[in-house]
Design a protein around this motif. Sequence first.
Motif, PDB file in Angstrom:
ATOM      1  N   ASN A 240       0.803  -1.221   0.000  1.00 18.26           N
ATOM      2  CA  ASN A 240       0.000   0.000   0.000  1.00 18.26           C
ATOM      3  C   ASN A 240       0.838   1.274   0.000  1.00 18.26           C
ATOM      4  O   ASN A 240       0.472   2.258  -0.642  1.00 18.26           O
ATOM      5  N   THR A 288      -8.834   4.429  -0.768  1.00 15.34           N
ATOM      6  CA  THR A 288      -7.739   3.704  -1.415  1.00 15.34           C
ATOM      7  C   THR A 288      -6.555   4.591  -1.765  1.00 15.34           C
ATOM      8  O   THR A 288      -5.406   4.127  -1.756  1.00 15.34           O
ATOM      9  N   ASP A 298       1.286   7.013  -0.510  1.00 15.94           N
ATOM     10  CA  ASP A 298       0.387   5.969  -0.990  1.00 15.94           C
ATOM     11  C   ASP A 298       0.774   5.570  -2.414  1.00 15.94           C
ATOM     12  O   ASP A 298       0.743   6.397  -3.334  1.00 15.94           O
ATOM     13  N   TYR A 333      -6.409  -1.537   1.479  1.00 21.39           N
ATOM     14  CA  TYR A 333      -6.142  -0.141   1.138  1.00 21.39           C
ATOM     15  C   TYR A 333      -5.616   0.065  -0.283  1.00 21.39           C
ATOM     16  O   TYR A 333      -5.932   1.076  -0.907  1.00 21.39           O
ATOM     17  N   PRO A 334      -4.792  -0.805  -0.836  1.00 19.04           N
ATOM     18  CA  PRO A 334      -4.349  -0.611  -2.221  1.00 19.04           C
ATOM     19  C   PRO A 334      -5.508  -0.836  -3.195  1.00 19.04           C
ATOM     20  O   PRO A 334      -6.619  -1.213  -2.810  1.00 19.04           O
TER      21      PRO A 334
END
Length: 605
Positions: A240, A288, A298, A333-334
């Motif tokens: 992530n 995301t 991120d 999250y990714p």
Amino acid sequence: MKKTLLLAILACFIHIQLNAQSIERVEPPNWWIGMEYNEIEIMLYGKDLATLTPKFDKKGVELVSHKSFENENYLFVTIRISADAAPGSLKIDLYKNEKIALSHDYPLEARNPQRKNIEGFNGSDVMYLITPDRFSNGNTDNDNVDGLREKANRNLLGGRHGGDIQGIVNHLDYIKDMGFTSIWLNPLLENDMKTYSYHGYSTTDYYKIDPRYGSNEEYRNLCDVAREKGIKIIMDMIENHCGLLHWWMDDLPTKDWINQWPEYTNTNHRKTVILDPYSTDEDKKQFTDGWFVPSMPDLNQRNPSMATYLIQNTLWWIEYSGISGIRQDTYPYPDMYFMADWTKAVMKEYPHFNIVAEEWYTNPTVVSYWQKGKDNPNGYTSDLKSLMDFPLQHAVVKSLTEEENWHSSWNHAYEMLGLDYLYADPMNMVIFPDNHDMSRIHAQVGKDVDKTKLAIAYFATMRGIPQFYYGTEYLMADSTGDHGEIRSDFPGGWPGEKPTFTSEQIEFKKYMQTILKWRKDKEVIHNGKTLHFAPDNNDVYVFLRYINDDRVIILLNKNEQNVELDFKKYQKYFPKSKAKDIISKQEINLNNPLQLKAMTAYILE
């Protein structure tokens, strides 16, 4: 004469400019012949490399393409390696104006034939979770390393304390003797951040073990030595985000290499937006694409080269080190479709491997969404076999700490387990009483030793793959909830320190060791079915693990006084007249009412 001199000076200048170019980084640093994943995108980094054209001539290796982005310091070269290619160096020449400006010898290695069939962690395993910096300092010479920002300071809760790979190697026999069969290590990759770098979740180099832990070679040696002792190594990975001081952050290949916003935007942590039929595109994007914290950029997995980079990095570490599993941090999250591609790539290359993902949510509807075989309304699928069972952990702690709830406080655990139908494969869930991000189980249950024992007995015998945090065996417990205190130094892990344990700690360690060593060869616990009985008002939870006639029954008495339990209602499922309690070693006559001691677990076989 002047014209000749001018041309000579110009030629010299051009020569100097060409030679000023250099290749500073090559990732992945090598590859192997005979892998399923045989089309590799090599990232070359150095001044103006995008102005050069790659060429090579090696039998069995094809130049598929080369490309660059707006940053001319990166050149991405894609090669395809056939199975009949010979091991050795692939000499990649980089041309400018029809002349070789630079060359690089890219290693193509013969594959270890054992790698393809790596056996991942499974129900026969018990994981030992270690935060490397806090476990054991086996080499004081690497406590501080020139060129790395943060130095060792054991007086600082959030500082580096000096634990390393050699310290883990030194404790492998202890870990094995405790009954653990696999080790999950918090991240060991370089984390060259100014502060709070010990936890490892802000990677600054994806292909390098942090020198304060050791070297790549030392990590591979740890995997080899552990394997010889029957212990599997599980690597903690993060797709992530990286660390803000990762080397590429000063010179990104492209603006969309990471998710960038007009102003800093944190993830909203709204994990339900992925499943929510009413969620907005803006909320999904913030979840995301928002940053986890300001120090963790991120990563944008929708950039094809970033996606390829992360997949190749994962495969490289498995092939290089021979690890037996991965724990994937912040799994939801990714980009979810990238994560599906990532898991598929890993499992295609290593069919017997295993990956466990972190989805920290206490509702199994959300957690189960990510598991392989789950029939999701939106059709989403992945090859992810295992997840951390946060819902069950939360429910068991509630059962141990709350008063009576509708006849029995055990109802929290009982009813949560009853939702296993939501999982495609509940047997592949990793169950645990605590981990590195929460107070240890002994602290969670109010430092009540008896309740801690009940938790250990439960998680060691319930369906799934149990994981315990280092030091739990010695009743380690924090008082403040501070992460630095939760991840306290393991007793006796530092040179010259000899811990003094109380009789209570010694007895508890033996208690845990007895259960885990017994579990090692119990197929009925590894792969057996589960049957549990609705707790009634006597506050005793009873469940059964069985394979045909091989049966184990677990009795968890949470009452603060002795109770009598009529065994007749269970004899249909456990048709024996006698059983042995593996904890106390006592033989028990099941024809008579059982006299259960207060706050005591029984494991009867």
